[in-house]
Design an enzyme around this catalytic site. Structure first.
Site, PDB file in Angstrom:
ATOM      1  N   LYS A  37      -6.521  -0.041  -6.596  1.00 19.38           N
ATOM      2  CA  LYS A  37      -6.816   0.459  -5.236  1.00 19.38           C
ATOM      3  C   LYS A  37      -6.521   1.645  -5.208  1.00 19.38           C
ATOM      4  O   LYS A  37      -5.194   2.068  -5.276  1.00 19.38           O
ATOM      5  CB  LYS A  37      -6.277  -0.547  -4.321  1.00 19.38           C
ATOM      6  CG  LYS A  37      -6.591   0.160  -2.886  1.00 19.38           C
ATOM      7  CD  LYS A  37      -5.960  -0.910  -1.755  1.00 19.38           C
ATOM      8  CE  LYS A  37      -4.802  -0.294  -1.120  1.00 19.38           C
ATOM      9  NZ  LYS A  37      -4.804   0.783  -0.237  1.00 19.38           N
ATOM     10  N   ASP A  42     -10.525   2.832  -1.324  1.00 19.58           N
ATOM     11  CA  ASP A  42     -10.169   2.514  -0.102  1.00 19.58           C
ATOM     12  C   ASP A  42     -10.305   3.810   0.831  1.00 19.58           C
ATOM     13  O   ASP A  42      -9.237   4.255   1.020  1.00 19.58           O
ATOM     14  CB  ASP A  42      -8.997   1.930   0.002  1.00 19.58           C
ATOM     15  CG  ASP A  42      -8.594   1.285   1.315  1.00 19.58           C
ATOM     16  OD1 ASP A  42      -9.486   0.982   2.161  1.00 19.58           O
ATOM     17  OD2 ASP A  42      -7.186   1.060   1.353  1.00 19.58           O
ATOM     18  N   LYS A  93     -12.095   4.130   3.826  1.00 18.80           N
ATOM     19  CA  LYS A  93     -12.154   3.863   5.116  1.00 18.80           C
ATOM     20  C   LYS A  93     -13.033   4.959   6.009  1.00 18.80           C
ATOM     21  O   LYS A  93     -12.524   5.438   6.860  1.00 18.80           O
ATOM     22  CB  LYS A  93     -10.750   3.514   6.072  1.00 18.80           C
ATOM     23  CG  LYS A  93      -9.936   2.530   5.344  1.00 18.80           C
ATOM     24  CD  LYS A  93      -8.770   2.297   6.076  1.00 18.80           C
ATOM     25  CE  LYS A  93      -7.648   1.395   5.559  1.00 18.80           C
ATOM     26  NZ  LYS A  93      -7.042   1.672   4.244  1.00 18.80           N
ATOM     27  N   ASP A 143     -17.992   7.696  10.156  1.00 14.27           N
ATOM     28  CA  ASP A 143     -18.906   9.065  10.575  1.00 14.27           C
ATOM     29  C   ASP A 143     -20.150   8.608  11.184  1.00 14.27           C
ATOM     30  O   ASP A 143     -20.569   7.482  11.470  1.00 14.27           O
ATOM     31  CB  ASP A 143     -18.786   9.881   9.468  1.00 14.27           C
ATOM     32  CG  ASP A 143     -18.739  11.586   9.994  1.00 14.27           C
ATOM     33  OD1 ASP A 143     -19.680  12.006  10.767  1.00 14.27           O
ATOM     34  OD2 ASP A 143     -17.980  12.187   9.301  1.00 14.27           O
ATOM     35  N   THR A 201      -4.204  -2.558  11.109  1.00 11.89           N
ATOM     36  CA  THR A 201      -3.223  -3.159  11.690  1.00 11.89           C
ATOM     37  C   THR A 201      -1.871  -2.343  12.282  1.00 11.89           C
ATOM     38  O   THR A 201      -1.178  -3.123  12.814  1.00 11.89           O
ATOM     39  CB  THR A 201      -2.502  -4.083  10.331  1.00 11.89           C
ATOM     40  OG1 THR A 201      -2.516  -3.021   9.177  1.00 11.89           O
ATOM     41  CG2 THR A 201      -3.165  -5.193  10.023  1.00 11.89           C
ATOM     42  N   ARG A 260       3.696  -2.487  -3.685  1.00 10.65           N
ATOM     43  CA  ARG A 260       5.183  -2.511  -4.264  1.00 10.65           C
ATOM     44  C   ARG A 260       5.864  -3.604  -5.029  1.00 10.65           C
ATOM     45  O   ARG A 260       6.750  -3.439  -5.769  1.00 10.65           O
ATOM     46  CB  ARG A 260       5.843  -2.280  -2.776  1.00 10.65           C
ATOM     47  CG  ARG A 260       5.895  -0.775  -2.401  1.00 10.65           C
ATOM     48  CD  ARG A 260       5.986  -0.653  -0.915  1.00 10.65           C
ATOM     49  NE  ARG A 260       5.244  -1.266  -0.020  1.00 10.65           N
ATOM     50  CZ  ARG A 260       5.583  -1.474   1.413  1.00 10.65           C
ATOM     51  NH1 ARG A 260       6.505  -0.625   1.833  1.00 10.65           N
ATOM     52  NH2 ARG A 260       4.714  -2.073   2.023  1.00 10.65           N
TER      53      ARG A 260
HETATM   54  O1  C5P Z   1       2.838  -2.179  -1.145  1.00 13.14           O
HETATM   55  P1  C5P Z   1       2.267  -2.957  -0.367  1.00 13.14           P
HETATM   56  O2  C5P Z   1       1.736  -4.387  -1.159  1.00 13.14           O
HETATM   57  O3  C5P Z   1       2.487  -3.150   1.058  1.00 13.14           O
HETATM   58  O4  C5P Z   1       0.506  -2.215  -0.430  1.00 13.14           O
HETATM   59  C1  C5P Z   1      -0.289  -2.975   0.389  1.00 13.14           C
HETATM   60  C2  C5P Z   1      -1.640  -1.865   0.387  1.00 13.14           C
HETATM   61  O5  C5P Z   1      -2.409  -2.152   1.333  1.00 13.14           O
HETATM   62  C3  C5P Z   1      -1.170  -0.572   0.794  1.00 13.14           C
HETATM   63  O6  C5P Z   1      -1.960   0.409  -0.005  1.00 13.14           O
HETATM   64  C4  C5P Z   1      -1.392  -0.481   2.495  1.00 13.14           C
HETATM   65  O7  C5P Z   1      -1.910   0.875   2.914  1.00 13.14           O
HETATM   66  C5  C5P Z   1      -2.851  -1.222   2.298  1.00 13.14           C
HETATM   67  N1  C5P Z   1      -3.162  -1.964   3.457  1.00 13.14           N
HETATM   68  C6  C5P Z   1      -2.180  -2.671   4.414  1.00 13.14           C
HETATM   69  N2  C5P Z   1      -2.579  -3.153   5.556  1.00 13.14           N
HETATM   70  C7  C5P Z   1      -3.597  -3.131   5.902  1.00 13.14           C
HETATM   71  C8  C5P Z   1      -4.723  -2.392   5.298  1.00 13.14           C
HETATM   72  C9  C5P Z   1      -4.172  -1.709   3.892  1.00 13.14           C
HETATM   73  O8  C5P Z   1      -1.082  -2.970   3.713  1.00 13.14           O
HETATM   74  N3  C5P Z   1      -4.207  -3.693   6.974  1.00 13.14           N
END
Ligand code: C5P
Length: 230
Positions: free
Chosen positions: A30, A57, A59, A62, A116, A206
């Protein structure tokens, strides 16, 4: 269910080192706004040349003409998944789908319903509607406009599939193989939750790239996903 690795590291070198150690694993990478703005389309090619598919990603949000032409450029990059905002409205969503429909190879287009980061009060103030109801309304709009699926929380995935079609794709971030490591995520789910929710794609960042051994962690996650009983 397919694993998407969120490539949220600080530098290109760190991203490439991580991917080098994960070569051969069946996962999507991603790439978000930060990395794309910093590194540009050539970064996408570099990752693809390492054998990974891309979830871009961006998003997008427009007017219809701008959305459709931007999506066409993204399609030319050969990405597998692409996100746009459902609240761009039906004319924009329809224009995008019309634009990609004729392509030999096109990305799957996923709609972001509500960010979110928005809470109930902000949703009321922006859309004059309760959050869950509005998220479902936008998910249905994506379905009716011909999108391939939506990005949603693991706790909404089943409801969305029931309200639309079981084949309407759901991609769920906030998945934790180990529930004690939630970091800043609020509504996290386990691999089992994602499976129960019939999520088609899960996003994990992470827990993989901050792990002592990202390769071993990825191998364990992929192994768990293949087992019927996690
Ligand atoms: O590190 P982690 O597993 O929390 O990463 C989740 C990824 O998904 C990040 O890139 C975050 O920006 C993205 N994301 C999210 N919640 C959302 C949409 C995207 O955590 N609703």
């Amino acid at each position: 269910m397919q694993l998407c690795l969120a490539l949220d590291l600080d530098s290109k070198r760190a991203c490439l080192d991580l991917l080098e150690s994960l070569k051969g694993f069946k996962l999507l990478v991603k790439v978000g706004l930060r990395a794309f703005v910093r590194e540009g389309p050539s970064f996408i090619k570099e990752i693809q040349n390492m054998g990974f598919k891309i979830f871009l990603d961006l998003k997008l949000h427009d007017i219809p003409n701008t959305m459709a032409s931007a999506v066409l450029e993204c399609a030319h990059l050969g990405v597998e998944l692409l996100t746009l905002h459902a609240s761009s409205g039906a004319p924009a969503l329809l224009a995008v789908m019309e634009q990609v429909q004729g392509l030999k190879q096109r990305p799957k287009i996923l709609g972001v319903t509500l960010l979110t980061s928005l809470d109930e009060a902000q949703c009321q103030s922006l859309y004059n509607a309760p959050l869950e109801q509005h998220a479902l309304h936008l998910a249905k709009l994506c379905y009716e406009s011909g999108l391939d699926g939506v990005v949603c929380s693991v706790f909404e995935s089943l409801v969305i599939k029931e309200a639309t079609n079981p084949k309407f794709l759901t991609l769920t971030p906030g998945i934790r193989p180990n529930l004690q490591e939630v970091q800043d995520q609020k509504r996290v789910g386990s691999l089992q939750d994602a499976k129960t929710a019939k999520a088609d794609f899960i996003v994990i960042g992470r827990p993989i790239y901050q792990a002592k051994d990202p390769k071993e962690t990825t191998a364990q996650i992929l192994e768990s996903l293949e087992h019927a009983n996690l």
